[in-house]
Design a protein around this motif. Structure first.
Motif, mmCIF file in Angstrom:
data_model
loop_
_atom_site.group_PDB
_atom_site.id
_atom_site.type_symbol
_atom_site.label_atom_id
_atom_site.label_comp_id
_atom_site.label_asym_id
_atom_site.label_seq_id
_atom_site.Cartn_x
_atom_site.Cartn_y
_atom_site.Cartn_z
ATOM 1 N N UNK A 106 0.790 -1.219 0.000
ATOM 2 C CA UNK A 106 0.000 0.000 0.000
ATOM 3 C C UNK A 106 0.824 1.271 0.000
ATOM 4 N N UNK A 107 1.977 1.255 -0.647
ATOM 5 C CA UNK A 107 2.842 2.413 -0.695
ATOM 6 C C UNK A 107 3.879 2.460 0.417
ATOM 7 N N UNK A 108 3.654 1.743 1.514
ATOM 8 C CA UNK A 108 4.602 1.687 2.627
ATOM 9 C C UNK A 108 5.637 0.599 2.370
ATOM 10 N N UNK A 109 6.762 0.715 3.066
ATOM 11 C CA UNK A 109 7.734 -0.378 3.141
ATOM 12 C C UNK A 109 7.643 -0.963 4.541
ATOM 13 N N UNK A 110 7.605 -2.289 4.619
ATOM 14 C CA UNK A 110 7.616 -2.982 5.902
ATOM 15 C C UNK A 110 8.883 -3.817 5.979
ATOM 16 N N UNK A 111 9.587 -3.691 7.105
ATOM 17 C CA UNK A 111 10.822 -4.439 7.344
ATOM 18 C C UNK A 111 10.637 -5.249 8.618
ATOM 19 N N UNK A 112 10.855 -6.552 8.531
ATOM 20 C CA UNK A 112 10.755 -7.470 9.663
ATOM 21 C C UNK A 112 12.133 -8.057 9.912
ATOM 22 N N UNK A 113 12.632 -7.900 11.127
ATOM 23 C CA UNK A 113 13.955 -8.407 11.471
ATOM 24 C C UNK A 113 13.891 -9.265 12.723
ATOM 25 N N UNK A 114 14.610 -10.375 12.689
ATOM 26 C CA UNK A 114 14.732 -11.277 13.832
ATOM 27 C C UNK A 114 16.181 -11.282 14.290
ATOM 28 N N UNK A 115 16.370 -11.194 15.601
ATOM 29 C CA UNK A 115 17.714 -11.218 16.188
ATOM 30 C C UNK A 115 17.722 -12.225 17.332
ATOM 31 N N UNK A 116 18.583 -13.221 17.224
ATOM 32 C CA UNK A 116 18.688 -14.223 18.289
ATOM 33 C C UNK A 116 19.265 -13.574 19.542
ATOM 34 N N UNK A 117 18.643 -13.864 20.679
ATOM 35 C CA UNK A 117 19.115 -13.388 21.974
ATOM 36 C C UNK A 117 19.545 -14.596 22.796
ATOM 37 N N UNK A 118 19.782 -14.401 24.057
ATOM 38 C CA UNK A 118 20.165 -15.520 24.918
ATOM 39 C C UNK A 118 18.947 -16.361 25.304
ATOM 40 N N UNK A 119 19.199 -17.548 25.803
ATOM 41 C CA UNK A 119 18.183 -18.442 26.355
ATOM 42 C C UNK A 119 17.043 -18.747 25.381
ATOM 43 N N UNK A 120 17.361 -18.877 24.101
ATOM 44 C CA UNK A 120 16.355 -19.265 23.118
ATOM 45 C C UNK A 120 15.351 -18.179 22.791
ATOM 46 N N UNK A 121 15.636 -16.955 23.176
ATOM 47 C CA UNK A 121 14.727 -15.856 22.886
ATOM 48 C C UNK A 121 15.119 -15.175 21.579
ATOM 49 N N UNK A 122 14.143 -14.507 20.967
ATOM 50 C CA UNK A 122 14.368 -13.802 19.720
ATOM 51 C C UNK A 122 13.743 -12.416 19.803
ATOM 52 N N UNK A 123 14.474 -11.416 19.344
ATOM 53 C CA UNK A 123 13.920 -10.058 19.257
ATOM 54 C C UNK A 123 13.348 -9.890 17.857
ATOM 55 N N UNK A 124 12.097 -9.431 17.805
ATOM 56 C CA UNK A 124 11.404 -9.169 16.546
ATOM 57 C C UNK A 124 11.264 -7.659 16.412
ATOM 58 N N UNK A 125 11.758 -7.099 15.315
ATOM 59 C CA UNK A 125 11.652 -5.662 15.075
ATOM 60 C C UNK A 125 10.874 -5.431 13.794
ATOM 61 N N UNK A 126 9.839 -4.615 13.891
ATOM 62 C CA UNK A 126 9.034 -4.218 12.738
ATOM 63 C C UNK A 126 9.284 -2.739 12.491
ATOM 64 N N UNK A 127 9.677 -2.412 11.269
ATOM 65 C CA UNK A 127 9.843 -1.016 10.869
ATOM 66 C C UNK A 127 8.868 -0.751 9.734
ATOM 67 N N UNK A 128 8.010 0.249 9.919
ATOM 68 C CA UNK A 128 7.041 0.641 8.897
ATOM 69 C C UNK A 128 7.466 2.004 8.356
ATOM 70 N N UNK A 129 8.015 2.017 7.136
ATOM 71 C CA UNK A 129 8.390 3.269 6.477
ATOM 72 C C UNK A 129 7.135 3.777 5.770
ATOM 73 N N UNK A 130 6.593 4.859 6.278
ATOM 74 C CA UNK A 130 5.303 5.366 5.822
ATOM 75 C C UNK A 130 5.402 6.089 4.486
#
Length: 141
Positions: A54-78
């Motif tokens: 819809x004209x936006x850019x969406x960026x999804x990033x996963x980053x492994x952390x400790x103890x089996x956890x994952x950081x999920x980052x969503x960037x919405x370029x409007x």
């Protein structure tokens, strides 16, 4: 981030992704929006996916952390400034649904559409000065 059945737990639209740069994404199933398509910008499995919607850019990033956890980052370029409060509120509700699903819990509220609990979140974004005024699917005619 790419499995249609998993996305259904939190993403605001059904998304069928041709998983390659330049690939097509088909969005559908939302009664408040017309079906549409987008284009995959980048794929770096399993850490990154970005696409146009819809004209936006969406960026999804996963980053492994400790103890089996994952950081999920969503960037919405409007594409349009006045969508900031609307999109921010919508993504906050969707990400709450993702968080619940990741913990094995059911998210009892709808995560998309006019019935989703976005209104209070939206009002708080507007009160904080986020640009607003873009039409809200399912609410504005």
């Amino acid at each position: 981030m790419t499995d249609v059945d998993e996305l259904a737990h939190w993403f605001p639209s059904r998304a069928e992704i041709e998983l390659r740069p330049g690939g097509t994404i088909k969005f559908g199933g939302d009664p408040n929006m017309e079906d549409s398509t987008g284009r995959v910008i980048a794929v770096e499995e399993p850490r990154h996916l970005s696409f146009e919607w819809g004209g936006d850019e969406l960026h999804f990033d996963l980053e492994a952390l400790d103890e089996g956890r994952t950081r999920f980052t969503l960037t919405n370029v409007l594409d349009a400034e006045n969508t900031a409060a609307r999109n921010g509120a919508g993504w906050e509700v969707c990400l709450a649904a993702l968080d619940a699903h990741a913990r094995g819990e059911r998210y009892e509220e709808p995560h998309a559409g006019a019935e989703a609990p976005w209104k209070g979140v939206y009002d708080s974004y507007v009160a904080a000065g986020f640009p607003s005024g873009a039409p809200i699917p399912g609410v504005d005619a």
